[in-house]
Design an enzyme around this catalytic site. Structure first.
Site: not given
Length: 321
Positions: A63, A209, A213-214, A216, A218-219
């Site tokens: 990282y 994760s 990656q976002g 879930l 819902g956006k």
């Protein structure tokens, strides 16, 4: 948060940790996935995590070539934390290296994380110029030399995980964890033997994760235009395309329904399910690029899903095994 044991070690960790990939300062192949975060933002994220009950942090050599490790250590120090106050996990990147590099590079890892010790040192992925046996023995050497406390692996198949466990056991060292991609939209570890073997051997699964990656949150289902404008290379993943969104929509709608009933968010419901459905076997490490993200993460353990809610979520996400 109620703490749980990390594998067969004496270390106790919160069911939610903080993934620190995003602290890479935008550097390198892995770090370039995220925009660089100001030091003040990193500190706010770490502070919110600590205040919410998180007691451990997961970073890695890859990282930003140590930048994430240094950023984490600096934030913890500024917040008044001292060695022993928190649990720190990092990872050695094995390709294209030999097992001897584990011992040769441990000084760099300790320096980057100074003054905090390495509580969990992990082999980052299975591809290497060395065998699992050689790498496991090199890790055991570090434990017995007092340079690290415990050993874990990441992205290891059932076969590789069992091999590492056996080699370490012969040295009197437990394999405490296997860090795997695991979420309601990626439940492959349930069908490929990894989860079952972890339960059998007393190995903790560290789910990375965990929010897919976002997805879930819902956006992206609510506003697909966000995919074109915000998600970078993720837009090319099948799960982010129209067909993928429609496939996961029933699950997202159920998460929203359950979230409303508890006064929380769909993301918090997804994290709660992951950390509780399999007892103490699975812990999760969501990331955060803003303080409010960290606050949302820690809030995911502030409510209890009913058996019926756990079952409904399970049924709608089984197709992703």
């Amino acid at each position: 948060m109620k703490l749980r044991r990390l594998g067969q070690s004496e270390i106790e960790i919160s069911p939610i940790g903080l993934g620190c990939w995003q602290f890479s300062e935008g550097s390198g192949l892995a770090g370039g996935f995220w925009e660089a975060l100001p030091a003040d933002t990193v500190q706010e994220i770490v502070d919110a995590s600590l205040r919410g009950g998180i007691n451990w942090f997961d970073t890695a050599e890859a990282y930003g070539n140590g930048r994430s490790e240094r950023a984490l250590a600096a934030a913890l120090t500024r917040l008044g934390k001292k060695p022993g106050d928190v649990v720190v996990a990092t990872k050695w990147f094995p390709f294209p290296r030999f097992a001897s590099h584990i011992g040769k590079t441990i000084g760099d890892r300790l320096s980057a994380l100074s003054p905090f010790p390495i509580d969990l040192h992990q082999i980052h992925q299975p591809f290497s110029l060395a065998t699992v046996k050689a790498q496991s023995n090199a890790m055991a050497d570090l434990v017995q030399a007092g340079k690290i406390r415990t050993v874990g692996v990441s992205n290891f198949s059932e076969k590789r995980m069992r091999k590492a466990h056996a080699v370490l056991a012969a040295r009197g060292v437990p394999l405490v964890s296997n860090q795997m991609q695991y979420s309601l939209l990626d439940r492959r570890i349930e069908s490929n033997g990894v989860l079952a073997a972890a339960k059998e051997l007393g190995i903790t699964i560290i789910a990375y994760s965990p929010l897919a990656q976002g997805l879930l949150s819902g956006k992206f289902h609510e506003d697909p235009s966000l995919i074109r404008n915000r998600v970078g290379p993720r837009k090319f993943l099948p799960s982010f395309r129209a067909k993928g969104l429609e496939r996961s929509r029933p699950l997202i709608e159920e998460l929203r329904k359950i979230a409303t009933a508890h006064g929380v968010t769909p993301s918090q419901v997804a994290l709660n399910w992951l950390a509780t459905f399999h007892g103490d076997t699975v812990v999760v490490i969501p990331g955060a690029t803003k303080r409010r993200h960290a606050e949302e993460n820690v809030g995911s353990m502030g409510f209890t899903l009913s058996q019926d809610e756990l079952r409904r979520i399970d049924e709608l996400s089984r197709q992703f095994r």
